[in-house]
Design an enzyme around this catalytic site. Structure first.
Site, short mmCIF file in Angstrom:
data_model
loop_
_atom_site.label_atom_id
_atom_site.label_comp_id
_atom_site.label_asym_id
_atom_site.label_seq_id
_atom_site.Cartn_x
_atom_site.Cartn_y
_atom_site.Cartn_z
N HIS A 32 0.90 -1.28 0.06
CA HIS A 32 0.08 -0.06 -0.10
C HIS A 32 0.93 1.38 0.08
O HIS A 32 2.00 1.20 0.45
CB HIS A 32 -0.93 0.14 1.21
CG HIS A 32 -2.27 1.07 1.22
ND1 HIS A 32 -2.16 2.28 1.33
CD2 HIS A 32 -3.40 0.85 0.67
CE1 HIS A 32 -3.09 2.84 1.10
NE2 HIS A 32 -4.11 1.80 0.63
N ASP A 76 -7.91 -5.29 -0.13
CA ASP A 76 -8.36 -5.98 -1.30
C ASP A 76 -8.00 -7.52 -1.13
O ASP A 76 -8.54 -8.33 -1.86
CB ASP A 76 -7.78 -5.61 -2.55
CG ASP A 76 -8.61 -3.95 -2.93
OD1 ASP A 76 -7.49 -3.21 -3.49
OD2 ASP A 76 -9.35 -4.08 -3.16
C1 SDX Z 1 -6.00 0.09 -3.19
O1 SDX Z 1 -3.91 4.61 -2.11
C2 SDX Z 1 -5.29 3.90 -1.47
O2 SDX Z 1 -5.59 4.39 -0.59
C3 SDX Z 1 -5.67 2.78 -2.36
C4 SDX Z 1 -6.85 1.98 -1.50
C5 SDX Z 1 -8.17 2.75 -1.31
O3 SDX Z 1 -8.64 2.35 -0.41
O4 SDX Z 1 -8.39 3.55 -2.12
O5 SDX Z 1 -6.17 1.50 -0.22
C6 SDX Z 1 -7.40 0.87 -2.44
O6 SDX Z 1 -5.87 0.31 -4.36
C7 SDX Z 1 -5.29 -0.93 -2.42
C8 SDX Z 1 -3.93 -1.59 -3.29
C9 SDX Z 1 -4.62 -2.24 -4.17
N1 SDX Z 1 -3.45 -2.91 -5.17
C10 SDX Z 1 -2.76 -4.00 -4.92
O7 SDX Z 1 -3.05 -5.00 -3.92
C11 SDX Z 1 -1.91 -4.33 -6.21
C12 SDX Z 1 -0.55 -4.86 -5.62
N2 SDX Z 1 0.23 -3.95 -4.79
C13 SDX Z 1 1.05 -3.27 -5.42
O8 SDX Z 1 1.00 -2.73 -6.92
C14 SDX Z 1 1.62 -1.86 -4.63
O9 SDX Z 1 1.73 -2.19 -3.62
C15 SDX Z 1 0.91 -0.73 -4.74
C16 SDX Z 1 0.23 -0.30 -5.99
C17 SDX Z 1 -0.53 -0.62 -3.89
C18 SDX Z 1 1.51 0.52 -4.13
O10 SDX Z 1 2.77 0.66 -4.76
P1 SDX Z 1 3.61 1.84 -4.67
O11 SDX Z 1 3.39 2.61 -3.33
O12 SDX Z 1 3.72 2.56 -5.81
O13 SDX Z 1 5.09 1.23 -4.20
P2 SDX Z 1 6.13 0.70 -5.16
O14 SDX Z 1 5.24 0.14 -6.34
O15 SDX Z 1 7.06 1.64 -5.44
O16 SDX Z 1 6.63 -0.63 -4.43
C19 SDX Z 1 7.63 -0.38 -3.61
C20 SDX Z 1 8.73 -1.72 -3.95
C21 SDX Z 1 8.75 -2.00 -5.05
O17 SDX Z 1 9.99 -3.01 -4.95
P3 SDX Z 1 11.46 -2.16 -5.07
O18 SDX Z 1 11.45 -1.48 -6.71
O19 SDX Z 1 11.73 -1.19 -4.12
O20 SDX Z 1 12.58 -3.30 -5.18
O21 SDX Z 1 7.66 -2.67 -3.30
C22 SDX Z 1 7.33 -3.51 -4.20
C23 SDX Z 1 7.66 -2.82 -5.50
O22 SDX Z 1 8.24 -3.70 -6.58
N3 SDX Z 1 6.18 -4.02 -4.19
C24 SDX Z 1 5.61 -5.25 -4.45
C25 SDX Z 1 4.18 -5.21 -3.98
N4 SDX Z 1 3.56 -3.96 -3.70
C26 SDX Z 1 4.97 -3.11 -3.74
N5 SDX Z 1 6.18 -6.56 -4.85
C27 SDX Z 1 5.47 -7.44 -4.83
N6 SDX Z 1 3.97 -7.70 -4.64
C28 SDX Z 1 3.43 -6.41 -4.26
N7 SDX Z 1 2.09 -6.36 -4.17
#
Ligand code: SDX
Length: 433
Positions: free
Chosen positions: A308, A365
């Site tokens: 998140h 989710d």
């Molecule tokens: C919602 O914003 C809100 O409030 C949203 C929400 C709401 O109520 O409106 O809470 C609802 O959208 C919840 C999120 C649902 N999405 C997912 O579950 C999809 C999987 N999650 C990711 O795609 C990710 O965690 C996000 C999109 C939710 C957040 O991404 P960020 O903040 O942009 O973080 P990032 O992509 O920069 O990740 C930081 C690191 C990265 O690794 P490095 O580059 O540092 O090596 O963490 C890793 C990412 O690759 N990472 C994950 C991951 N989420 C982040 N790696 C594997 N699996 C994951 N789920």
């Protein structure tokens, strides 16, 4: 004394005011930065560190896992309130008195029907249309039936009528989209039922029999919709605000929010989680295989429902939903293997250095889809249910933006393209490949 920070560029120092919120959050106000510094702007991909507004609607603290709507902790609202009462709280700022709530409910019941021509929209879509695309275009099309809503500055009564129409018609549209997908007859609203009961009957009922309303399911839906109702400046809410900031109709802003929520990185994750759990269940790799996939830089796969932007400890909503999952499956006597797989996935991930180091925990989710599945919602309707829950939050945030008379949203950029060059005749051009 108002707090300030000093920005030093080369030998010159610039004082920037600091805005301190009611929960002591601090924002450096850069609204005059470009003019004062001769052109410097900031750069922040995905606005990870940039506040777009002050707001009095929802407070969340990602480190402590706190979420409050208008100051009320989500745990109390999810346990004691109803979705429609929370909608009132978010939109109008206070919990309603009995009389205010009765009048609000009464207003809603006057608008639960949709224009019969809306059914022509349903007939026009191809069989496999994703319901989020249908919902977005149908909500945007409501403006066609209410031309007086095209101007969001037509006065409080008109704006409030549009707000009531959106809240009242969304359950009808969501249910009718589902009925059309199933080839079943649509069910018209029954205004003697509560908001959630009315939705459940339209979605699952048939004109040939009385719908058997299960209070356990209604209570779970109230809780799920409350937990999705708002979440400060998330992707879809920021979209609603920026579309609304051009003074486009509220229907258009909500339609845009639905489209933003559709993405699998946002609201679309609840559908993606169930699809992922099903792949594991049907032997396309065990839990460790999928955790390794999620960690691999070469693999675009992410562990859906994990991570998140704000919560770096735990998503309080996930905790509530996980518990509700156990309760409802027990009450409905459902033994869903996907719940077991989800718990195993969570256990493996939370012990894994990759997830620990990146503060990746289950989000809203991760478990919600298991409850939706237990209630027999089709997987492709899960994100539509998220939109149904988030509607009051989108409306509240749009209303705050309009009331505050905020300027049109128009971020700046840092240009990194070609410098000036001369046009050449096509006969003189050489391919750059
Ligand atoms: C919602 O914003 C809100 O409030 C949203 C929400 C709401 O109520 O409106 O809470 C609802 O959208 C919840 C999120 C649902 N999405 C997912 O579950 C999809 C999987 N999650 C990711 O795609 C990710 O965690 C996000 C999109 C939710 C957040 O991404 P960020 O903040 O942009 O973080 P990032 O992509 O920069 O990740 C930081 C690191 C990265 O690794 P490095 O580059 O540092 O090596 O963490 C890793 C990412 O690759 N990472 C994950 C991951 N989420 C982040 N790696 C594997 N699996 C994951 N789920």
């Amino acid at each position: 004394m108002a707090e300030k920070v000093i920005l030093k560029i080369k030998k010159k120092e610039y004082e920037l005011p600091v805005v301190v919120g009611s929960e002591k959050e601090k924002g450096i106000d850069i609204s005059k930065l470009r003019g004062a510094t001769g052109g410097y702007t900031t750069l922040d991909y995905g606005f990870k560190n940039t506040g777009s507004t002050t707001s009095g609607i929802t407070f969340l603290n990602g480190e402590q896992g706190i979420l409050r709507y208008r100051g009320y902790p989500i745990e109390q609202l999810a346990g004691k309130s109803s979705f429609l009462e929370v909608a009132y709280l978010l939109i109008y700022g206070e919990l309603p008195t009995k009389a205010e709530f009765e009048s609000f409910k009464n207003e809603i019941t006057k608008h639960t029907l949709v224009h019969e021509d809306i059914r022509k929209f349903l007939d026009a879509y191809p069989e496999r249309t994703h319901p989020m695309g249908q919902l977005s275009s149908m909500i945007g099309s409501l403006a066609a039936f209410y031309p007086e809503s095209l101007d969001p500055n037509r006065g409080e009564d008109e704006v409030n009528r549009t707000i009531i129409r959106l809240l009242a018609k969304m359950p009808t549209l969501v249910s009718w989209i589902h009925k059309r997908h199933m080839g079943h007859p649509v069910i018209y609203p029954n205004n003697s039922l509560s908001y959630v009961e009315n939705f459940m009957r339209m979605f699952f009922g048939f004109p040939t029999e009385e719908y058997d309303m299960d209070p356990v399911i209604v209570s779970a839906m109230e809780k799920l919709l409350i937990l999705h109702a708002d979440h400060e400046q998330n992707c879809s809410t920021a979209t609603v605000r920026i579309v609304g900031s051009s003074h486009a109709p509220l229907y258009a802003a909500i339609s845009a929010g639905i489209s933003a929520l559709w993405g699998p990185l946002h609201g679309g994750a609840n559908q993606a989680v169930i699809e992922m759990l099903n792949q594991i269940h049907h032997g396309e790799g065990d839990v460790n295989h999928w955790v390794d996939k999620a960690k691999s830089k070469e693999d675009p796969f992410r562990l859906m429902g994990f991570g998140h932007r704000v919560y770096k400890n735990f998503d309080p909503r996930a905790n509530i939903i996980k518990k509700a999952c156990d309760d409802i499956l027990k009450k409905l006597k459902i033994d869903d293997p996907l719940l077991e797989i989800a718990k195993q996935l969570e256990e493996v991930a939370l012990k894994d250095e990759y997830f620990i180091k990146r503060n990746l925990y289950p989000n809203v989710d991760f478990y919600s889809g298991i409850i939706y599945k237990a209630i027999s919602f089709p997987t492709e309707m899960f994100t539509v249910l998220f939109a149904l829950g988030r509607l009051p939050g989108w409306i509240a945030q749009w209303k705050e933006m309009m009331t505050d008379k905020q300027p049109i949203g128009r971020p700046r950029q840092v240009y990194t393209g070609e410098n000036e060059r001369k046009y050449t005749a096509i006969s003189k051009r050489k391919s750059k490949k």
